[in-house]
Scaffold this active site. Sequence first.
Site, mmCIF file in Angstrom:
data_model
loop_
_atom_site.group_PDB
_atom_site.id
_atom_site.type_symbol
_atom_site.label_atom_id
_atom_site.label_comp_id
_atom_site.label_asym_id
_atom_site.label_seq_id
_atom_site.Cartn_x
_atom_site.Cartn_y
_atom_site.Cartn_z
ATOM 1 N N LYS A 1 0.630 -1.311 -0.032
ATOM 2 C CA LYS A 1 -0.348 0.345 -0.203
ATOM 3 C C LYS A 1 0.727 0.999 -0.174
ATOM 4 C CE LYS A 1 -4.321 -1.360 2.318
ATOM 5 N NZ LYS A 1 -5.317 -1.835 2.850
ATOM 6 N N ASP B 1 -10.860 3.083 1.756
ATOM 7 C CA ASP B 1 -11.056 2.921 3.166
ATOM 8 C C ASP B 1 -11.225 3.655 4.169
ATOM 9 O OD1 ASP B 1 -10.342 0.292 3.150
ATOM 10 O OD2 ASP B 1 -8.529 1.170 3.847
#
Length: 290
Positions: free
Chosen positions: A73, A109
């Site tokens: 990520k 997210d």
Amino acid sequence: MEKRIKGTTRLLGLIGSPVAHSGSPAMYNYCFEKLAYDYAYLAFDVSRENLPQMMETANLLNFRGMNVTMPLKQDVMKYMDVLTPAAKLIGACNTLVNEDGTWTGNNTDGVGYVRNLKDHDIEVRGKKMVILGAGGAGTAVSVQCALEGAGEISIFNPMDDFFEKAKTTAQNIKKEVPGCKIEVFDLMDSETLERKLAAADILANTTKVGMAPLVDESPIQDTSLFRKDLVVTDIIYNPRETRLLKLAKANGCKTIGGTGMLVMQGAEAFQLYTGDQMPVEEVKTRFFND
Ligand code: NAD
């Protein structure tokens, strides 16, 4: 499937390691087929060492986009031409979109958390929030809530490696969103936690307390802190209802679990890939037994 794959079909995928357990290929392929998108989605086990080749391949094969999981990520950021404000502040990307060779790095997210709250008729704008945890997901939640207009965010974290990171994130948020009052405290500082919770509208647990092996634990044990007008949220989705949520519900709070956030961050990615809404309710019942 064989009828769907054509000479024009564009590829998308999940990259990271491990990925074999992922439900994303089934979910995205189902939605692409249902909404007649000429896309196909696979999972690719990619290590940090192999990321340069993966990005080269994604360009060569003209991938439409990729979801990114651990441990990539952060590493993917340097390959992006554009980073969204959230991705920049969080310091991580989980959804990459390729628009004619220009890659944009997004982080869905936090959006997933906020969209799940909206789905339960809770707005974060102007609200006072207590956020427990400042790991990868906690950072995304704090950043997105600040960007969406939360009035005050108090982050509580143990004095571990994530604590200093939380302080840096808070500084960066302050610069970008001066209207949001944001502070970081030690999770062991029970006096401040009590004071902040007494004035809060929304509590979010983003720590690992409540998931295996800590399923019998709650980050808040003093049930007198649960007022009826406090919305208690947990981003843990397994178990569906954590000990924190059980305690809060028993004390009259509205509670929201983590499954909706998982679905909504996928829905946000789907929208970035297609410009269309994912059939969220159908996905919830078919893939999440919700
Ligand atoms: P992480 O490792 O990046 O962060 C872990 C966080 O938990 C840190 O703040 C750490 O300080 C805290 N923590 C760890 N052990 C603790 C303890 N014993 N007491 C108090 N705090 C403790 O992990 P992450 O990727 O941020 O994931 C955190 C949780 O969020 C996991 O349960 C994960 O399943 C969940 N999650 C849910 C979604 C969703 O879509 N619902 C998305 C991502 C992560």
